[in-house]
Design an enzyme around this catalytic site. Structure first.
Site, short mmCIF file in Angstrom:
data_model
loop_
_atom_site.label_atom_id
_atom_site.label_comp_id
_atom_site.label_asym_id
_atom_site.label_seq_id
_atom_site.Cartn_x
_atom_site.Cartn_y
_atom_site.Cartn_z
N ASN A 11 0.78 -1.22 0.00
CA ASN A 11 0.00 0.00 0.00
C ASN A 11 0.82 1.27 0.00
O ASN A 11 0.34 2.32 -0.43
CB ASN A 11 -0.93 0.02 1.22
CG ASN A 11 -2.35 -0.20 0.80
OD1 ASN A 11 -2.65 -1.21 0.16
ND2 ASN A 11 -3.21 0.75 1.09
N LYS A 128 1.93 -19.20 -1.33
CA LYS A 128 1.85 -17.77 -1.65
C LYS A 128 1.15 -17.55 -3.00
O LYS A 128 1.66 -17.95 -4.05
CB LYS A 128 3.28 -17.20 -1.70
CG LYS A 128 3.37 -15.76 -2.12
CD LYS A 128 2.85 -14.83 -1.05
CE LYS A 128 2.81 -13.39 -1.57
NZ LYS A 128 2.10 -12.50 -0.67
#
Ligand code: ADP
Ligand code: MG
Length: 320
Positions: A11, A128
């Site tokens: 982010n 993942k």
């Protein structure tokens, strides 16, 4: 000078839900750079590491679309590519911001490799997720054609490739970078290291390394880098202002200053999700265990205050 490795999460690099184009990445990085300048202004020797999830997702998609004309690159090569791309972005924006603040530094990007163990159990259990979501038929085809492991994500309606996420055991360039930087690097240089967790490599029989189709958690690599550089602080920057117990529950409580023992106990109680807060907590605990002084988890707006001990979650060996 007190040194800090700042690990930037997805982010801090790219707004989720945004168009994902370069102009936006630059705008976003400018805001992140402003926060990093404050850290340097506070007299810290700064080193930066960062994630690469969305960017590698984009590179994988480019591979898919272009595969008839350009041979697809393996995941390790895309990891290196993302380090170059994101490192360049950080260098452009952070160097300019530091110069404007009259704190001139050269931002140097090191494309980095992390050694992983062939025997790491992660290679037998890929976890993942990388790349996009595939509908049923396409997933079946891909599994046959590529041998990938794909898992179904009901909530997001599709299949997704998962790759192993092994532990980093050694930063390959550590010695070389340390000697290049010298003792007082913080006054002259901001190194950018091990983006995306570094390219995972294993030793081969000829004395070199082979890249592997895996992804190393960037928070775990950040701890390895912080240890190798011998800095006092590791700060993991994410999209929440710290670590919570009872996260998302009515009894949610945000942690301020805690000891490693307290944090480890919360981890044991299952407070931290495996693919997100779990590795951050693990990284901070590892860092303190290997001689680090303070491990901080914070967001961009609170980074400066967190490093001053006024915000975020701070893990210190002897909490008051
Ligand atoms: P990054 O890209 O910064 O690595 P992640 O999504 O991997 O971000 O990790 C941050 C996320 O961890 C938060 O957005 C939050 O949803 C999640 N999370 C899981 N457990 C906790 C917790 N106990 N306290 C705070 N955040 C948590
Ligand atoms: Mg993450």
């Amino acid at each position: 000078m007190r040194g800090v490795v700042v690990a930037l999460g997805g982010n801090a690099l790219q707004r989720s839900g945004g168009p994902g184009d370069w102009a936006e990445a630059r705008r976003h990085m400018r805001a992140t750079a402003a926060a990093l300048v404050e850290v340097v202004r506070d007299g810290r020797a700064l080193a930066v590491t960062h994630g690469n999830g969305p960017q590698v997702g984009q590179l994988l998609r480019q591979n898919e679309i272009a595969e008839r004309e350009v041979p697809p690159r393996p995941l390790d090569a895309l990891g290196a590519e993302s380090q170059g791309q994101i490192g360049y972005l950080i260098a452009q924006e952070l160097e300019a911001a530091l110069a404007r603040a009259r704190l001139p530094r050269s931002v140097l990007v090191f494309v980095s490799r992390m050694e992983v163990a062939v025997r790491d159990p992660a290679f037998r259990r890929p976890t993942k997720p990388v790349g996009r979501f595939y509908p049923d038929a396409e997933a079946r085809l891909l599994r046959k054609r590529t041998g990938w492991t794909l898992v179904y994500d009901g909530a997001r309606g599709g299949w997704r490739r998962v790759v192993p996420s092994p532990q980093p055991t050694r930063w390959v360039e550590a010695e070389a970078v340390r000697s290049l930087l010298g003792r007082s690097w913080g006054e002259r240089v901001v190194p950018v290291i091990a983006g995306g967790g570094g390219v995972p490599v294993i030793r081969n029989r000829t004395g070199g390394f082979d890249g592997v189709e895996a992804v190393i958690d960037k928070d775990r690599s950040a701890a390895v880098v912080a240890e190798a550089l011998g800095v006092e602080d590791l700060a993991i920057v994410t999209d929440v202002p710290g670590v919570a117990v009872g996260f998302g529950k009515t009894w949610e409580r945000w942690l301020g200053e805690v000891t490693p023992d307290e944090l480890a106990q919360h981890a044991k109680n299952g407070e931290f999700a495996e693919g997100s807060m779990g590795p951050k907590v693990e990284a901070v605990l590892r860092f303190l265990d290997h001689g680090g002084h303070v491990g901080t988890i914070a967001d961009i707006p609170s980074l400066r205050r967190a490093l001053r001990g006024e915000a975020g979650t701070r893990v210190v060996r002897t909490a008051r």
